[in-house]
Design a protein around this motif. Structure first.
Motif, PDB file in Angstrom:
ATOM      1  N   LEU A 173      -0.087 -18.085   9.793  1.00 16.46           N
ATOM      2  CA  LEU A 173      -0.118 -16.636   9.627  1.00 16.46           C
ATOM      3  C   LEU A 173      -0.518 -15.971  10.940  1.00 16.46           C
ATOM      4  O   LEU A 173      -1.385 -16.492  11.657  1.00 16.46           O
ATOM      5  CB  LEU A 173      -1.097 -16.230   8.527  1.00 16.46           C
ATOM      6  N   PRO A 174       0.066 -14.816  11.269  1.00 17.91           N
ATOM      7  CA  PRO A 174      -0.252 -14.150  12.538  1.00 17.91           C
ATOM      8  C   PRO A 174      -1.495 -13.271  12.460  1.00 17.91           C
ATOM      9  O   PRO A 174      -1.753 -12.498  13.377  1.00 17.91           O
ATOM     10  CB  PRO A 174       1.001 -13.297  12.783  1.00 17.91           C
ATOM     11  N   PHE A 175      -2.260 -13.362  11.383  1.00 20.12           N
ATOM     12  CA  PHE A 175      -3.469 -12.562  11.231  1.00 20.12           C
ATOM     13  C   PHE A 175      -4.531 -13.417  10.549  1.00 20.12           C
ATOM     14  O   PHE A 175      -4.216 -14.366   9.825  1.00 20.12           O
ATOM     15  CB  PHE A 175      -3.199 -11.302  10.400  1.00 20.12           C
ATOM     16  N   ASP A 176      -5.796 -13.089  10.769  1.00 25.64           N
ATOM     17  CA  ASP A 176      -6.865 -13.869  10.146  1.00 25.64           C
ATOM     18  C   ASP A 176      -7.672 -13.053   9.146  1.00 25.64           C
ATOM     19  O   ASP A 176      -8.645 -13.549   8.586  1.00 25.64           O
ATOM     20  CB  ASP A 176      -7.794 -14.476  11.202  1.00 25.64           C
ATOM     21  N   ARG A 177      -7.256 -11.779   8.920  1.00 22.56           N
ATOM     22  CA  ARG A 177      -7.989 -10.934   7.976  1.00 22.56           C
ATOM     23  C   ARG A 177      -7.045  -9.898   7.374  1.00 22.56           C
ATOM     24  O   ARG A 177      -6.054  -9.490   7.992  1.00 22.56           O
ATOM     25  CB  ARG A 177      -9.164 -10.246   8.672  1.00 22.56           C
ATOM     26  N   SER A 178      -7.358  -9.501   6.157  1.00 22.34           N
ATOM     27  CA  SER A 178      -6.526  -8.519   5.466  1.00 22.34           C
ATOM     28  C   SER A 178      -7.384  -7.750   4.463  1.00 22.34           C
ATOM     29  O   SER A 178      -8.489  -8.169   4.116  1.00 22.34           O
ATOM     30  CB  SER A 178      -5.372  -9.209   4.736  1.00 22.34           C
ATOM     31  N   ILE A 179      -6.863  -6.601   4.007  1.00 15.77           N
ATOM     32  CA  ILE A 179      -7.518  -5.851   2.943  1.00 15.77           C
ATOM     33  C   ILE A 179      -6.456  -5.444   1.922  1.00 15.77           C
ATOM     34  O   ILE A 179      -5.287  -5.304   2.243  1.00 15.77           O
ATOM     35  CB  ILE A 179      -8.263  -4.604   3.468  1.00 15.77           C
ATOM     36  N   ASN A 180      -6.899  -5.233   0.673  1.00 13.69           N
ATOM     37  CA  ASN A 180      -6.006  -4.842  -0.406  1.00 13.69           C
ATOM     38  C   ASN A 180      -6.619  -3.676  -1.169  1.00 13.69           C
ATOM     39  O   ASN A 180      -7.604  -3.854  -1.881  1.00 13.69           O
ATOM     40  CB  ASN A 180      -5.759  -6.011  -1.358  1.00 13.69           C
ATOM     41  N   PRO A 181      -6.051  -2.474  -1.036  1.00 14.14           N
ATOM     42  CA  PRO A 181      -6.566  -1.334  -1.791  1.00 14.14           C
ATOM     43  C   PRO A 181      -6.334  -1.454  -3.293  1.00 14.14           C
ATOM     44  O   PRO A 181      -7.041  -0.844  -4.080  1.00 14.14           O
ATOM     45  CB  PRO A 181      -5.784  -0.142  -1.214  1.00 14.14           C
ATOM     46  N   TYR A 182      -5.327  -2.255  -3.686  1.00 17.53           N
ATOM     47  CA  TYR A 182      -4.964  -2.378  -5.096  1.00 17.53           C
ATOM     48  C   TYR A 182      -4.745  -3.838  -5.466  1.00 17.53           C
ATOM     49  O   TYR A 182      -4.431  -4.679  -4.621  1.00 17.53           O
ATOM     50  CB  TYR A 182      -3.678  -1.592  -5.393  1.00 17.53           C
ATOM     51  N   ARG A 183      -4.904  -4.117  -6.761  1.00 17.09           N
ATOM     52  CA  ARG A 183      -4.525  -5.415  -7.321  1.00 17.09           C
ATOM     53  C   ARG A 183      -3.374  -5.171  -8.290  1.00 17.09           C
ATOM     54  O   ARG A 183      -3.390  -4.214  -9.063  1.00 17.09           O
ATOM     55  CB  ARG A 183      -5.692  -6.054  -8.065  1.00 17.09           C
ATOM     56  N   GLY A 184      -2.377  -6.053  -8.251  1.00 13.96           N
ATOM     57  CA  GLY A 184      -1.163  -5.813  -9.007  1.00 13.96           C
ATOM     58  C   GLY A 184      -0.285  -4.831  -8.253  1.00 13.96           C
ATOM     59  O   GLY A 184      -0.733  -4.166  -7.308  1.00 13.96           O
ATOM     60  N   CYS A 185       0.986  -4.741  -8.662  1.00 11.58           N
ATOM     61  CA  CYS A 185       1.900  -3.849  -7.947  1.00 11.58           C
ATOM     62  C   CYS A 185       2.994  -3.346  -8.875  1.00 11.58           C
ATOM     63  O   CYS A 185       3.739  -4.143  -9.454  1.00 11.58           O
ATOM     64  CB  CYS A 185       2.526  -4.552  -6.751  1.00 11.58           C
TER      65      CYS A 185
END
Length: 358
Positions: free
Chosen positions: A65-77
């Motif tokens: 993966l080209p990133f080591d951190r992420s955030i998710n404002p929502y669960r499900g889509c």
């Protein structure tokens, strides 16, 4: 009466079932008792719950993966893409990766405050944050909650780099923030285009913007000076992969500077959902598609091994990769963008009851 105990009319959804997640001990099955006619059933509507997160930034050490951190404002889509590899994450909530993933969503309105607190920590080391790698931050409920916009403000104020992946047209609302971040080298956006066929898109991604609308998003963002990547993902063998070159060309013509692709992935509960979908909509090609996928994953429907899970391996995977490389070179696109700036980062001030004297 709880939603699970009732029968509903399913309209505009990709998943055809709502089987329990892998952690559940019991399975709920809807049974027609003959008392309520199908035409009288209520339509399955989207529900949104609220979650107060203790932490927001998720770290990973995956070497592919080209990133080591992420955030998710929502669960499900609510976009409801039948192929979404994030569906199995709903099982951790005690919900189904099927219809629940599309209709029982979780919003995290405190996310901007938690993000600000984590960025302000003394131990925090700046590196680009990825948003949209699990569920789409610009899905329809963002219009009401505006969590993504608030998170962008936190990142922009702190001079923090961010990489965004989305299908949602709501991103155009935030061009004012993104344009300023782009001038400072702090943002990249990836727009996923799976097919240029509007009918096929509606079957696969029932509540996501149509392909031409996504190309318009690329025009709007690139016209504002925001670097955009056209993401031909996922490529589905014998269904969408013949469009690879056309998708890349359309993205380039709309203003995309970079391009990428990923092969269809079928982790855990995604595999039966996609196979049921193929049997319903493309029974003449379902066997061929699954055969190609197994060929690329050593006889299995999916191999989660690093460096193989995104594209598979073998002659067919290599052929698609070569087609991509030739098309990118011919169209003048690039596979990699310039690194985003991390030297502008200034930790946010910690929120305290005592006001600053200066």
């Amino acid at each position: 009466m709880d939603r699970e105990d009732r029968r509903f009319k399913v309209v505009g959804r990709a998943a055809g079932s709502n089987h329990a997640g892998r952690f559940e001990r019991h399975e709920r099955v809807q049974v027609d008792d003959g008392w309520t006619p199908e035409t009288d059933l209520p339509v399955l509507r989207t529900q949104t719950a609220i979650e107060v997160p203790r932490r927001l930034i998720t770290y990973n050490s995956s070497p592919d993966l080209p990133f080591d951190r992420s955030i998710n404002p929502y669960r499900g889509c609510e976009h409801g893409c039948v192929y979404c590899f994030a569906r199995p994450s709903h099982a951790y909530l005690g919900l189904s990766p099927g219809l629940d993933f599309e209709t029982r969503l979780v919003a995290r309105p405190d996310a901007p405050h938690v993000l600000k607190r984590e960025l302000a920590a003394r131990s925090y080391k700046v590196a680009p944050i990825a948003i949209g790698t699990n569920t789409d931050p610009y899905q329809p409920i963002e219009r009401e909650h505006e969590i993504m916009r608030a998170c962008l403000r936190v990142l922009s104020d702190a001079g923090h780099p961010v990489a965004i992946v989305t299908k949602g047209a709501l991103i155009e609302r935030d061009i004012d923030i993104l344009e300023d971040m782009a001038r400072r080298g702090l943002v990249r956006v990836g727009i996923s285009v799976t097919t240029l066929d509007a009918r096929l898109s509606r079957l696969m991604e029932p509540r996501a913007p149509a392909p031409q609308r996504r190309l318009q998003m690329i025009r709007s963002l690139s016209g504002a000076g925001i670097p955009v990547r056209i993401m031909a993902s996922p490529m589905i063998p014998a269904l969408t992969d013949p469009e690879l070159e056309s998708i890349l060309r359309a993205g380039r013509d709309a203003g995309a500077r970079h391009a990428s692709w990923i092969m269809l992935r079928l982790p855990r509960e995604v595999s039966p959902l996609v196979q049921d979908w193929l049997a319903q909509h493309f029974p003449d090609r379902a066997g061929r598609i699954m055969s190609r996928l197994r060929e690329m994953h050593g006889g299995r429907e999916y191999d989660a091994s690093w460096h193989r899970r995104m594209r598979g391996e073998g002659p067919y995977a290599e052929m698609v990769a070569q087609r991509f490389n030739v098309a990118v070179k011919r169209l003048g696109l690039k596979s990699r963008g310039s690194p985003m700036r991390c030297d502008l980062f200034e930790p946010p001030q910690k929120e305290t009851a005592q006001m600053s004297l200066f």
